[in-house]
Design a protein around this motif. Structure first.
Motif, PDB file in Angstrom:
ATOM      1  N   ARG A  27       0.866  -1.201   0.100  1.00 16.23           N
ATOM      2  CA  ARG A  27      -0.075  -0.220   0.059  1.00 16.23           C
ATOM      3  C   ARG A  27       0.941   1.130  -0.131  1.00 16.23           C
ATOM      4  O   ARG A  27       1.850   1.347   0.843  1.00 16.23           O
ATOM      5  N   ARG A  29       1.537   5.037   0.580  1.00 15.14           N
ATOM      6  CA  ARG A  29       0.957   6.103   1.465  1.00 15.14           C
ATOM      7  C   ARG A  29       1.181   7.422   0.790  1.00 15.14           C
ATOM      8  O   ARG A  29       1.563   7.677  -0.383  1.00 15.14           O
ATOM      9  N   ASN A  30       0.085   8.419   1.397  1.00 11.61           N
ATOM     10  CA  ASN A  30       0.201   9.766   0.716  1.00 11.61           C
ATOM     11  C   ASN A  30       1.522  10.341   0.788  1.00 11.61           C
ATOM     12  O   ASN A  30       1.986  10.305   1.787  1.00 11.61           O
ATOM     13  N   PRO A  31       1.876  11.186  -0.061  1.00  7.44           N
ATOM     14  CA  PRO A  31       3.225  11.960   0.080  1.00  7.44           C
ATOM     15  C   PRO A  31       3.035  12.673   1.099  1.00  7.44           C
ATOM     16  O   PRO A  31       1.955  13.556   0.988  1.00  7.44           O
ATOM     17  N   ILE A 105       6.780   6.708   1.299  1.00  5.92           N
ATOM     18  CA  ILE A 105       7.111   5.434   1.899  1.00  5.92           C
ATOM     19  C   ILE A 105       6.070   4.586   1.615  1.00  5.92           C
ATOM     20  O   ILE A 105       4.341   5.159   1.354  1.00  5.92           O
ATOM     21  N   ASP A 107       3.720   0.991   2.575  1.00  2.98           N
ATOM     22  CA  ASP A 107       3.391   0.036   3.730  1.00  2.98           C
ATOM     23  C   ASP A 107       3.538  -1.239   3.210  1.00  2.98           C
ATOM     24  O   ASP A 107       2.759  -1.357   2.150  1.00  2.98           O
ATOM     25  N   GLU A 109       1.460  -4.174   4.412  1.00  2.00           N
ATOM     26  CA  GLU A 109       0.588  -4.496   5.485  1.00  2.00           C
ATOM     27  C   GLU A 109       0.818  -6.061   5.749  1.00  2.00           C
ATOM     28  O   GLU A 109       0.669  -6.858   4.738  1.00  2.00           O
ATOM     29  N   PRO A 110       0.729  -6.716   6.944  1.00  2.26           N
ATOM     30  CA  PRO A 110       0.692  -8.019   7.057  1.00  2.26           C
ATOM     31  C   PRO A 110      -0.655  -8.612   6.471  1.00  2.26           C
ATOM     32  O   PRO A 110      -1.818  -8.170   6.716  1.00  2.26           O
ATOM     33  N   ALA A 111      -0.782  -9.805   5.812  1.00  2.00           N
ATOM     34  CA  ALA A 111      -1.847 -10.221   5.477  1.00  2.00           C
ATOM     35  C   ALA A 111      -1.943 -11.620   6.010  1.00  2.00           C
ATOM     36  O   ALA A 111      -2.988 -12.431   5.886  1.00  2.00           O
ATOM     37  N   ALA A 112      -0.960 -12.272   6.703  1.00  2.00           N
ATOM     38  CA  ALA A 112      -0.807 -13.167   7.466  1.00  2.00           C
ATOM     39  C   ALA A 112      -0.696 -13.204   8.846  1.00  2.00           C
ATOM     40  O   ALA A 112       0.081 -12.317   9.272  1.00  2.00           O
ATOM     41  N   ASP A 113      -0.764 -13.956   9.701  1.00  2.00           N
ATOM     42  CA  ASP A 113      -0.810 -13.705  10.929  1.00  2.00           C
ATOM     43  C   ASP A 113       0.607 -13.868  11.287  1.00  2.00           C
ATOM     44  O   ASP A 113       1.020 -13.029  12.547  1.00  2.00           O
ATOM     45  N   ASP A 114       1.580 -14.464  10.838  1.00  2.00           N
ATOM     46  CA  ASP A 114       2.922 -14.570  11.427  1.00  2.00           C
ATOM     47  C   ASP A 114       3.977 -13.356  10.532  1.00  2.00           C
ATOM     48  O   ASP A 114       4.942 -13.441  10.575  1.00  2.00           O
ATOM     49  N   ALA A 115       3.318 -12.580   9.791  1.00  2.00           N
ATOM     50  CA  ALA A 115       4.058 -11.436   9.086  1.00  2.00           C
ATOM     51  C   ALA A 115       3.980 -10.260   9.989  1.00  2.00           C
ATOM     52  O   ALA A 115       2.687 -10.088  10.834  1.00  2.00           O
ATOM     53  N   ASP A 116       4.722  -9.287   9.718  1.00  2.00           N
ATOM     54  CA  ASP A 116       4.704  -7.808  10.644  1.00  2.00           C
ATOM     55  C   ASP A 116       4.636  -6.758   9.666  1.00  2.00           C
ATOM     56  O   ASP A 116       4.768  -6.979   8.215  1.00  2.00           O
ATOM     57  N   TYR A 117       4.244  -5.674   9.992  1.00  2.00           N
ATOM     58  CA  TYR A 117       4.266  -4.420   9.063  1.00  2.00           C
ATOM     59  C   TYR A 117       5.660  -4.169   8.654  1.00  2.00           C
ATOM     60  O   TYR A 117       6.748  -4.176   9.496  1.00  2.00           O
TER      61      TYR A 117
END
Lengths: 143, 763
Positions: A27, A29-31, A105, A107, A109-117
């Motif tokens: 994703r 982000r806005n500038p 920037i 992002d 975003e995590p789509a699975a439980d064991d992933a992080d931002y």
């Protein structure tokens, strides 16, 4: 955002922007907006250029002493076009341009439980155009 | 040049000297400016104009009968107004409104306590009740919309300034227990396909707030609703705490489900001031802590600036020692230097996109009453040298004393009354200067919201959520308002979700959503039947079979040609994404076979012409419709004659009965009016106006596939837009069309179909 900093950043090999994967959703982000004021205009590729021109004309009609136009990436061309059109219509305005590099920037975003931002940085060139009224009195005095 | 020579030297100061020469252009330019300033003052001044003082006030400050009653004017204008009005004679003195005076409560506070016993009041209720239309919903009194007709101003606040809402009506429950135990139990309440679950790695440390869809115990289809959750930062490995923020409409159902799932027993906690219900067993413990917390929502780009101005961080000095802070620091070996650093960095942040999404920041602030501005001011961010905001994920900025109930109680107890603060202010030598003492510390939590994620309006609706300890809502609220936040109500929540292109959080497959839908359609029916018959829209003539309610069950049954009892809204992110890709022809792999047929797809539709309203029907276009928007042909209402006959019959009957009554009265008898008969007549008549729909799908010339839940002119898109649901069975038909993302829409009071662009809501 000094020059040296930019050079330092550029020596690092450019990362390919990641697309959405199994673990992450990509994703943007806005500038960032470095200034916020009535007379600061951010040119996007979506807004009709005529509308922006009208907005500028309104500002000039309200006796704004200067107008600042920011444009980024693909919108730079539109920004330049806008600034030049204003100068053409109003001969008492002059241009000052600065080029700069903006950090963008993304992002992941995590789509699975064991992933992080995660974040990912990109750079894009931007332009700041300052349109200011020429001081007619001063020029006369100089003459 | 002669002008300057004419000045007497005594008029000048000792050190002033007059220039020998004057440049004419500069001199005239300067005089010109002076003239302009003078003109401006004359134009805007309250004194030097033809208008009266109160006529020069901006619209939102005007009050009814202002010229009559001086006290309705702002104080600074009263003197001017009095002077102006004495010329035309002072108004007569009015008598005191005696009835009102007599009937005023003896003790206002006890009266308030009595009135809030039936429905839950927010802490800011009194402030809101003076300025807002209040509605009773979900067992609370909720501010609906401001009285000052500021619908668009509120939208502009979310877009350019800052909108403030009190969402303390959200219920908070605290769940304590073993981390893996809680996660394991919650697996049976969550559908893992809907995105991240409660046990996701990102949320474990409590650095970000998450959202889940809660389901009924052991069922993958029966949804209860959307729930926000936040883990308490790790202190002891085994004993973890979880806060769940529940919408009041789904609170009882969710609580029931959780209690059932965790196998908890109930008990009443009598130690606390008011009875709070507690549920527990050997491993877990559940408490309702709604009354101990308040939650505010700030939306808009200036939200950070408003918070920065309003909240002064607490820095401990030697002569000022607060017990609970000392205890907390000792216990957790933690100081707030990291938090302060991040807070100071935030002052330079101009856009929300620089702040990582959903992060939690804990702060200890000073009592905001000691920091009030003299007049309402607009907080603006500082832009001196905008350094980049760097967020270090490894630093702990989310540990907060707010998690401890003893601290919450201590903070609530330590609060000094408003009266005391006013007294303190009275004692200042120079009125209007800042107070010497700085106010007591309050622990708070700030949670970032990233806002809209789709491409149309990225970042719209971003802001902060503030969680405060109980009792502190009202002073903080006033302080935030004084620093330039505009207040909004429930209506603004609805507009924000609509402008973000999302459906209402209470979806029709949930119990709360169904109740909400029934409420709305019942209200619409009431309004409809309040009108005289010749002003009622005859929906039968428009070929609208289900005009004032979204009859999902019938629609789904028709599309599947079998009776559908349970339906649900599709929330599986991968399938929704796949459908969107199919519509834009990005992929050809079809995952539709994986999901059940009795579900609804949330969609957003934009049209270029016309304005969509709620209950508009969404239809499948025919091939010719892409060229020209079709019109529904006129139909004859078969019920019209029936209604006429029924009315005639009824009138005759009434006449007969009246005659009979008169006759009976003459004979000295009394015949009572048969009320059941009258009620039956109304019921029958109403069913002739709005008959029960037998078919929806084939009710008009185009096949109906869905309904619009909320439609309006979208101010952020600049065109009319609508959100609603369509049935999944119709999707194959849409994909076979020439233009895959085009659909027809028709309002329930119009013959004209509109061609709209379809998008799947998948965020």
């Amino acid at each position: 955002m000094s020059d040296t900093q930019n050079k330092g950043q550029r020596s690092v090999p450019k990362k390919q922007p990641k697309q959405s994967s199994k673990d992450h959703i990509f994703r943007k982000r806005n500038p960032p907006k470095p200034e916020r004021d009535d007379s600061v205009i951010y040119v996007s590729t979506k807004t009709h250029i005529k509308a922006l021109l009208q907005k500028c004309n309104k500002l000039i009609g309200e006796n704004a002493s200067e107008i600042v136009i920011y444009c980024l990436g693909a919108a730079i061309q539109r920004g330049i076009l806008l600034a030049l059109q204003i100068c053409e219509e109003h001969s008492d305005f002059e241009l000052h341009t600065n080029t700069l590099t903006t950090e963008l920037i993304d992002d992941l975003e995590p789509a699975a439980d064991d992933a992080d931002y995660e974040i990912q940085k990109r750079f894009n060139s931007a332009l700041r155009i300052k349109l200011s009224r020429k001081d007619l009195l001063e020029t006369k005095e100089n003459n | 040049m002669d002008d300057t020579a004419m000045f007497e030297p005594d008029m000048l100061g000792k050190d002033d000297t007059l220039p020998q020469t004057v440049t004419l252009p500069q001199f005239t330019a300067a005089r010109g400016k002076e003239v302009q300033i003078m003109k401006k003052t004359l134009g805007s001044s309250m004194i030097y104009t033809n208008k009266l003082a109160f006529q020069k006030l901006p619209r939102y400050m005007r009050r009814r009968a202002m010229s009559h009653n001086v006290k309705r004017l702002p104080r600074r204008l009263r003197e001017i107004h009095k002077n102006q009005i004495t010329k035309s004679g002072l108004p007569q003195k009015t008598k005191r409104p005696s009835r009102k005076y007599v009937r005023r409560p003896y003790n206002l506070n006890s009266d308030y306590m009595r009135r809030r016993r039936r429905v839950y009041w927010l802490d800011t209720h009194i402030w809101h009740a003076k300025r807002f239309f209040m509605t009773e919903k979900w067992g609370c009194k909720i501010p609906f919309k401001p009285c000052d007709r500021s619908f668009k101003a509120c939208y502009r606040a979310t877009r350019n300034h800052c909108l403030l809402q009190d969402i303390s009506y959200y219920k908070c429950i605290e769940l304590k227990g073993d981390y893996s135990g809680i996660v394991e139990k919650f697996k049976r309440l969550i559908n893992s396909k809907n995105g991240l679950t409660i046990g996701a790695k990102t949320y474990e440390s409590g650095k970000r707030e998450g959202t889940i869809y809660l389901y009924k115990f052991g069922s993958n289809n029966e949804c209860i609703g959307k729930v926000n959750f936040l883990w308490k930062p790790i202190e002891v490995k085994h004993k973890r705490t979880l806060w769940l923020w529940l919408h009041p409409a789904l609170y009882s159902k969710a609580l029931e489900t959780i209690v059932l799932c965790f196998d908890l027993k109930t008990c009443l906690d009598i130690d606390a001031e008011n009875l709070t219900e507690m549920y527990f067993n050997d491993e877990f413990e559940l408490t309702d802590i709604t009354s101990e917390l308040s939650r505010f929502r700030l939306t808009g780009p200036l939200a950070t600036a408003v918070l920065q101005k309003c909240f002064v961080p607490f820095e401990e000095t030697i002569d000022e020692c607060i017990d609970w802070i000392g205890d907390y620091k000792e216990k957790h070996e933690f100081d707030f230097s990291n938090n302060l650093e991040v807070w100071n960095d935030l002052s330079h942040v101009s856009t929300f996109s620089q702040i990582p999404p959903h992060i939690v920041l804990s702060l200890i602030i000073r009592d905001p009453r000691f920091n009030l501005p003299k007049t309402r001011t607009k907080a603006l961010p500082g832009y001196e040298n905008f350094p980049e905001f760097h967020y270090d994920n490894s630093k702990d900025i989310n540990k907060s004393p707010l998690w401890s109930n003893t601290v919450r109680a201590a903070v609530k107890h330590a609060k000094i009354t408003n009266h005391k603060v006013i007294e303190l202010r009275q004692d200042i030598l120079v009125p209007g200067t800042d107070l010497e003492s700085k106010g007591l510390p309050i622990p708070i939590l700030l949670i970032q919201r990233p806002g809209c994620k789709n491409i149309d309006t990225p970042g719209y609706g971003s802001g902060w959520d503030v969680i405060l300890p109980g009792g502190w809502a009202q002073p903080t609220w006033i302080s935030l308002i004084m620093f330039g936040a505009r207040s909004g109500g429930l209506q603004e929540t609805n507009t924000i979700t609509f402008e973000m292109g999302q459906n209402d959080s209470l979806e029709p497959d949930t119990e709360a959503g169904a109740r909400e839908e029934a409420d709305v359609s019942e209200k619409c029916r009431e309004v409809y039947f309040r009108k005289p018959p010749n002003k009622r829209i005859n929906f039968n003539k428009f070929n609208i079979s289900s005009p004032l309610c979204c009859n999902w069950k019938l629609l789904l049954s028709e599309w599947q040609s079998k009776n559908v009892e349970h339906f649900f809204v599709l929330r599986d992110k991968s399938i929704l994404k796949n459908i969107q890709d199919l519509l834009t022809s990005k992929t050809s792999t079809n995952m539709l076979g994986q999901c059940s047929q009795n579900c609804l797809i949330p969609v957003k539709i934009t049209v270029t012409k016309g304005q969509l309203k709620k209950f508009a029907i969404i239809c499948l276009p025919l091939d010719n419709d892409f060229k020209k928007e079709p019109k529904e042909s006129k139909t004859i209402d078969v019920l019209q004659q029936k209604r006429k006959d029924l009315r005639k019959e009824h009138k005759q009957l009434l006449k007969r009965l009246r005659k009979r009554r008169i006759r009976a009265k003459e004979n000295g008898k009394v015949i009572h009016i048969d009320k059941d008969m009258l009620l039956n007549y109304t019921k029958e008549m109403r069913s002739l106006w709005l008959p029960e729909p037998r078919t929806i799908r084939k009710s008009c010339s185009r096949e109906v596939i869905g309904f619009v839940k909320h439609g309006d002119f979208s101010l952020s898109l600049g065109k009319s837009s609508a959100v609603g649901y369509i049935v999944i069975s119709a999707l194959q038909n849409i994909l076979n069309q020439k233009h895959k993302n085009k659909l027809l829409l028709r309002n329930n009071n119009s013959m004209q179909y509109r061609l709209g662009e379809l998008k799947i809501i998948c965020d």
